[in-house]
Scaffold this motif. Sequence first.
Motif, PDB file in Angstrom:
ATOM      1  N   UNK A   1       0.860  -1.189   0.000  1.00 56.76           N
ATOM      2  CA  UNK A   1       0.000   0.000   0.000  1.00 56.76           C
ATOM      3  C   UNK A   1       0.890   1.231   0.000  1.00 56.76           C
ATOM      4  N   UNK A   2       0.705   2.061  -1.025  1.00 54.53           N
ATOM      5  CA  UNK A   2       1.511   3.284  -1.117  1.00 54.53           C
ATOM      6  C   UNK A   2       0.744   4.438  -0.495  1.00 54.53           C
ATOM      7  N   UNK A   3       1.474   5.383  -0.047  1.00 52.07           N
ATOM      8  CA  UNK A   3       0.873   6.590   0.492  1.00 52.07           C
ATOM      9  C   UNK A   3       1.015   7.698  -0.566  1.00 52.07           C
ATOM     10  N   UNK A   4      -0.105   8.277  -0.970  1.00 54.59           N
ATOM     11  CA  UNK A   4      -0.094   9.318  -1.989  1.00 54.59           C
ATOM     12  C   UNK A   4      -0.405  10.641  -1.316  1.00 54.59           C
ATOM     13  N   UNK A   5       0.450  11.610  -1.551  1.00 56.33           N
ATOM     14  CA  UNK A   5       0.225  12.913  -0.916  1.00 56.33           C
ATOM     15  C   UNK A   5      -0.027  13.987  -1.901  1.00 56.33           C
TER      16      UNK A   5
END
Length: 140
Positions: free
Chosen positions: A136-140
């Motif tokens: 799971x990637x964190x997108x900012x």
Amino acid sequence: MTRVSLFSAPFLLGFDAFEERFDRLAKSSDGYPPYNIERVSAQDGGETYLISIAVAGFARNELEVIAEDNQILVRGQQAEDQTRQYLHRGIAARQFQRTFLVAEGMRVDSAELKDGLLVVSVYRPVADPVARRIEIRSVE
């Protein structure tokens, strides 16, 4: 009006082609020719399915078995013999088409004609369970 089916459930994604095949299969089943399906365990742990179809009166060159897109299509078409004169015709020279759906990964091994039965052998190997963790990637 939109058609609602079991395959339109939100958790069944990508089953559109399967639904089309299933509809075609349901429309083509008229009961002729009769058939049996037998399950036989293979030595390697897989399974073999034997589809026996009663095709009395058909020669080998009048039958066709096609494996395509997770389905097996069996066709039979007898040539009409114009030189014969029948006093009673109880055995019709009839054509047929029968479709069988098979699961992903199954393969047609062989087809044999003996004693009026066409036997199609379908093999399903042992499937290794496939599971993988999705990062799971964190997108900012």
